[in-house]
Scaffold this motif. Structure first.
Motif, mmCIF file in Angstrom:
data_model
loop_
_atom_site.group_PDB
_atom_site.id
_atom_site.type_symbol
_atom_site.label_atom_id
_atom_site.label_comp_id
_atom_site.label_asym_id
_atom_site.label_seq_id
_atom_site.Cartn_x
_atom_site.Cartn_y
_atom_site.Cartn_z
ATOM 1 N N VAL A 61 1.358 0.007 18.472
ATOM 2 C CA VAL A 61 2.282 -0.402 17.412
ATOM 3 C C VAL A 61 1.748 -1.637 16.688
ATOM 4 C CG1 VAL A 61 4.587 -1.291 16.909
ATOM 5 C CG2 VAL A 61 4.311 0.600 18.516
ATOM 6 N N ILE A 62 1.258 -2.607 17.438
ATOM 7 C CA ILE A 62 0.731 -3.837 16.831
ATOM 8 C C ILE A 62 -0.458 -3.523 15.926
ATOM 9 C CG2 ILE A 62 -0.482 -6.003 17.315
ATOM 10 C CD1 ILE A 62 1.251 -6.281 19.822
ATOM 11 N N ALA A 63 -1.411 -2.745 16.430
ATOM 12 C CA ALA A 63 -2.621 -2.438 15.656
ATOM 13 C C ALA A 63 -2.295 -1.604 14.419
ATOM 14 C CB ALA A 63 -3.628 -1.698 16.537
ATOM 15 N N SER A 64 -1.454 -0.587 14.578
ATOM 16 C CA SER A 64 -1.133 0.286 13.437
ATOM 17 C C SER A 64 -0.286 -0.440 12.397
ATOM 18 C CB SER A 64 -0.408 1.545 13.927
ATOM 19 O OG SER A 64 0.795 1.209 14.607
ATOM 20 N N ALA A 65 0.580 -1.348 12.859
ATOM 21 C CA ALA A 65 1.388 -2.114 11.909
ATOM 22 C C ALA A 65 0.506 -3.049 11.083
ATOM 23 C CB ALA A 65 2.458 -2.912 12.644
ATOM 24 N N ALA A 66 -0.532 -3.601 11.709
ATOM 25 C CA ALA A 66 -1.468 -4.457 10.980
ATOM 26 C C ALA A 66 -2.188 -3.654 9.893
ATOM 27 C CB ALA A 66 -2.479 -5.073 11.945
ATOM 28 N N ILE A 67 -2.578 -2.428 10.231
ATOM 29 C CA ILE A 67 -3.216 -1.552 9.240
ATOM 30 C C ILE A 67 -2.221 -1.187 8.147
ATOM 31 C CG2 ILE A 67 -4.269 0.722 8.890
ATOM 32 C CD1 ILE A 67 -5.357 0.485 11.766
ATOM 33 N N GLY A 68 -0.989 -0.888 8.548
ATOM 34 C CA GLY A 68 0.051 -0.562 7.573
ATOM 35 C C GLY A 68 0.320 -1.711 6.615
ATOM 36 N N LEU A 69 0.240 -2.948 7.120
ATOM 37 C CA LEU A 69 0.449 -4.123 6.276
ATOM 38 C C LEU A 69 -0.624 -4.210 5.193
ATOM 39 C CD1 LEU A 69 2.102 -6.717 5.846
ATOM 40 C CD2 LEU A 69 0.586 -7.866 7.464
ATOM 41 N N LEU A 70 -1.845 -3.805 5.547
ATOM 42 C CA LEU A 70 -2.952 -3.855 4.590
ATOM 43 C C LEU A 70 -2.819 -2.791 3.506
ATOM 44 C CD1 LEU A 70 -5.980 -4.444 7.029
ATOM 45 C CD2 LEU A 70 -4.885 -6.123 5.528
ATOM 46 N N ILE A 71 -2.322 -1.616 3.868
ATOM 47 C CA ILE A 71 -2.257 -0.522 2.892
ATOM 48 C C ILE A 71 -0.920 -0.456 2.156
ATOM 49 C CG2 ILE A 71 -3.886 0.829 4.257
ATOM 50 C CD1 ILE A 71 -1.563 2.573 5.175
ATOM 51 N N ALA A 72 0.045 -1.316 2.514
ATOM 52 C CA ALA A 72 1.360 -1.297 1.865
ATOM 53 C C ALA A 72 1.280 -1.424 0.348
ATOM 54 C CB ALA A 72 2.253 -2.393 2.445
ATOM 55 N N PRO A 73 0.449 -2.325 -0.210
ATOM 56 C CA PRO A 73 0.373 -2.424 -1.674
ATOM 57 C C PRO A 73 -0.089 -1.139 -2.346
ATOM 58 C CG PRO A 73 -0.581 -4.376 -0.650
ATOM 59 C CD PRO A 73 -0.353 -3.380 0.446
ATOM 60 N N VAL A 74 -0.917 -0.344 -1.650
ATOM 61 C CA VAL A 74 -1.383 0.927 -2.211
ATOM 62 C C VAL A 74 -0.197 1.862 -2.399
ATOM 63 C CG1 VAL A 74 -2.864 2.922 -1.856
ATOM 64 C CG2 VAL A 74 -3.650 0.643 -1.162
ATOM 65 N N PHE A 75 0.681 1.908 -1.415
ATOM 66 C CA PHE A 75 1.866 2.753 -1.513
ATOM 67 C C PHE A 75 2.754 2.317 -2.673
ATOM 68 C CE2 PHE A 75 2.702 5.868 1.864
ATOM 69 C CZ PHE A 75 1.523 5.754 2.573
ATOM 70 N N SER A 76 2.862 1.012 -2.873
ATOM 71 C CA SER A 76 3.760 0.527 -3.919
ATOM 72 C C SER A 76 3.291 0.925 -5.309
ATOM 73 C CB SER A 76 3.879 -0.996 -3.832
ATOM 74 O OG SER A 76 2.652 -1.621 -4.177
ATOM 75 N N ARG A 77 1.984 1.139 -5.474
ATOM 76 C CA ARG A 77 1.446 1.438 -6.804
ATOM 77 C C ARG A 77 1.648 2.893 -7.219
ATOM 78 N NH1 ARG A 77 -3.047 -1.832 -4.876
ATOM 79 N NH2 ARG A 77 -2.911 -3.931 -5.743
ATOM 80 N N ILE A 78 2.092 3.728 -6.295
ATOM 81 C CA ILE A 78 2.293 5.130 -6.654
ATOM 82 C C ILE A 78 3.730 5.401 -7.077
ATOM 83 C CG2 ILE A 78 0.460 5.860 -5.088
ATOM 84 C CD1 ILE A 78 2.622 6.899 -3.190
ATOM 85 N N VAL A 79 4.484 4.317 -7.373
ATOM 86 C CA VAL A 79 5.885 4.501 -7.747
ATOM 87 C C VAL A 79 6.017 5.326 -9.015
ATOM 88 C CG1 VAL A 79 5.982 2.350 -9.086
ATOM 89 C CG2 VAL A 79 8.069 3.290 -8.086
ATOM 90 N N ARG A 80 5.030 5.293 -9.905
ATOM 91 C CA ARG A 80 5.116 6.082 -11.138
ATOM 92 C C ARG A 80 5.051 7.580 -10.861
ATOM 93 N NH1 ARG A 80 0.377 7.622 -13.887
ATOM 94 N NH2 ARG A 80 -1.549 7.287 -12.742
ATOM 95 N N PHE A 81 4.636 7.943 -9.654
ATOM 96 C CA PHE A 81 4.612 9.347 -9.275
ATOM 97 C C PHE A 81 5.924 9.758 -8.596
ATOM 98 C CE2 PHE A 81 -0.011 8.172 -9.062
ATOM 99 C CZ PHE A 81 -0.378 8.868 -10.200
#
Length: 499
Positions: A121-141
């Motif tokens: 959970v700790i390791a995957s959450a750290a990775i998720g924190l890094l890729i979170a901005p990528v998810f936010s940019r697809i809001v136009r879709f």
């Protein structure tokens, strides 16, 4: 004038957002407690399941439950109140994600134990924190055809939970599905409807909470509720860091949990968009990114206290829609209550004594409201001479597969089953992909691509449109001109993200 305008705009902006509405402290905690009641069964289910799979003693399972409440409360405060770059500042309740249950049980039973779960959970959450901005940019879709589909699916996928609660919650119990349980659920359901109809505004907004209280009192009278064990155990207890073991980091466990985090990011973004649509506020990519970062930071910290991945709770999105209480401070009050429940196990035992059938009766209305909100969003979609109807049909159908056939993906690769076992993520992925295929990559599209396409392209003017026009009005050169030749101002609707 120019110097004063920014100042005025700066002072008025918070009050212009419906989520910034302030209510009295008493009302805040009353509505906040209603949020806690509506999600309590869900937030304690995960630690119960994982704790039993790990073979923990009842006391240790109690620690997992207290940790889930404590961390869920802190995560809710972060999401609603917010810090710079963290928290979407929307009325969203956070708690342990049910999407992670299957993966965590697999890690536990595979020999890794809880320490391997915490490390993953700790390791995957750290990775998720890094890729979170990528998810936010697809809001136009995520135009209404996508968000409406996802919101509708969220409500539909939660209905089996409400039905299970209404039947008693424990399939192994002798009274599971009994007339007593169904009757208690039906009573609570009816009370919600009656209080919503005949009560004053305050009573109507608190209809869920009041129905649960009355339903619980009735269950006590008829002997269906047991509060005798409320006094057992400690009154005050603070979640001890790493009480259940120091995290260990195993590659296979981390990889499988990263997939879960992607699913959680998808579901949380859908919930952010859903609650934004329900309360009528703007949810841009910056705000979504802040919400996803709060999700991942909470998940990163959770294992320290003995808890699991955090995500937004869809059932509380439904409660916002039912009560029309849009204030994020109300949900923040619910977060404080969760923290107290985590620190005061005796309060948690009181809430836990509320019969599951009562929760089920209220849940039918809550979850149904989520689906209805999605349908309302889908009503805004244009279906003439396009493939939007196919997008909605295929996506909802795909999202229903794991709900109506829970074993559908059992023989597929584990990573595939992890992603698509969630009806919400299944519908979201399908809706996004089909929207891209039909509405963004239009090469090869014909004018009428399917016999199922709604509409014939015939122009239609609604009755409401006609009421706005006066005799002699005409439209010339993109301008509306009245009978006297004066231009009538036209207020254009905000463009859909699809465009």
């Amino acid at each position: 004038m120019n110097q004063k305008s920014p100042s005025k705009a700066g002072t008025k902006r918070p009050s212009n957002r419906p989520e910034d509405e302030r209510v009295s402290i008493g009302s805040s905690f009353a509505y906040g407690f209603q949020h806690v009641l509506s999600m309590y069964g869900g937030i304690i289910a995960v630690p119960l399941i994982v704790g039993q799979a790990a073979g923990l003693a009842p006391n240790d399972i109690g620690i997992l439950i207290a940790a889930a409440l404590f961390v869920g409360g802190l995560a809710t405060l972060l999401q609603t109140i917010g810090l710079p770059f963290f928290g979407c500042q929307l009325p969203l309740v956070q708690g342990v994600s049910f999407s992670s249950v299957a993966t965590m049980v697999a890690i536990v039973t595979g020999g890794g134990g809880l320490p391997a779960v915490f490390g993953a959970v700790i390791a995957s959450a750290a990775i998720g924190l890094l890729i979170a901005p990528v998810f936010s940019r697809i809001v136009r879709f995520f135009p209404p055809v996508v968000t409406g589909t996802v919101i509708t699916t969220i409500g539909l996928t939660l209905m089996p939970v409400a039905a299970n609660w209404a039947m008693g919650g424990n399939k192994k119990a002798e009274d599971y599905g009994s007339m007593a349980n169904l009757g208690l659920a039906a009573l609570t359901f009816a009370l919600v409807l009656v209080l919503s109809k005949v009560g004053r505004a305050t009573i109507s907004r608190l209809s869920i909470l009041l129905a649960m209280v009355i339903g619980t009192l009735v269950s006590v009278v008829v002997g269906m509720a047991d509060f005798s064990k409320v006094g057992d155990g400690p009154v005050v207890a603070f979640p001890t860091p790493f009480h259940l073991g120091i995290p260990t980091f195993e590659i296979a466990a981390i990889i499988s949990m990263v997939i879960v985090m992607v699913v959680i990011l998808t579901e949380t973004m859908a919930d952010i968009l859903a609650v934004g649509e329900i309360i009528g506020t703007k949810t841009d990519s910056k705000r979504i990114a802040a919400g996803l970062r709060a999700d991942m930071v909470s998940s990163l910290v959770a294992p320290i206290f003995g808890s699991f991945p955090q995500s937004a709770f869809a059932q509380n999105v439904g409660l916002v829609a039912v009560t029309k209480m849009k204030s994020r401070y109300v949900v923040a009050a619910g977060g404080l209550i969760l923290v107290l429940l985590g620190l005061l196990p005796i309060l948690g035992r009181v809430v836990a004594a509320v019969p599951t059938a009562v929760l089920g009766g209220a849940g039918i209305v809550l979850f149904g409201t989520v689906a209805a909100s999605g349908i309302r969003t889908l009503a805004k979609v244009e279906y003439r001479n396009n493939m939007n109807l196919i997008i909605v049909a295929a996506s909802i159908g795909f999202g229903m597969i794991p709900i109506v056939a829970p074993t559908f993906y059992d023989k597929t690769p584990p990573w595939f089953a992890t992603i698509f076992h969630s009806g919400i993520s299944s519908a979201a992925i399908m809706a996004i992909c089909l929207n891209l295929l039909f509405n963004h990559f239009k090469a090869g599209n014909s004018e009428n691509q399917s016999i199922t396409v709604a509409g014939t392209g015939r122009r239609v003017v609604t009755e409401d449109d006609l009421k706005c026009l006066a005799d002699g009005d005409r439209f010339e050169g993109g301008k509306l001109i009245d009978a006297e030749g004066t231009e009538v101002p036209v207020q254009f609707a905000q463009k859909s993200p699809e465009h």
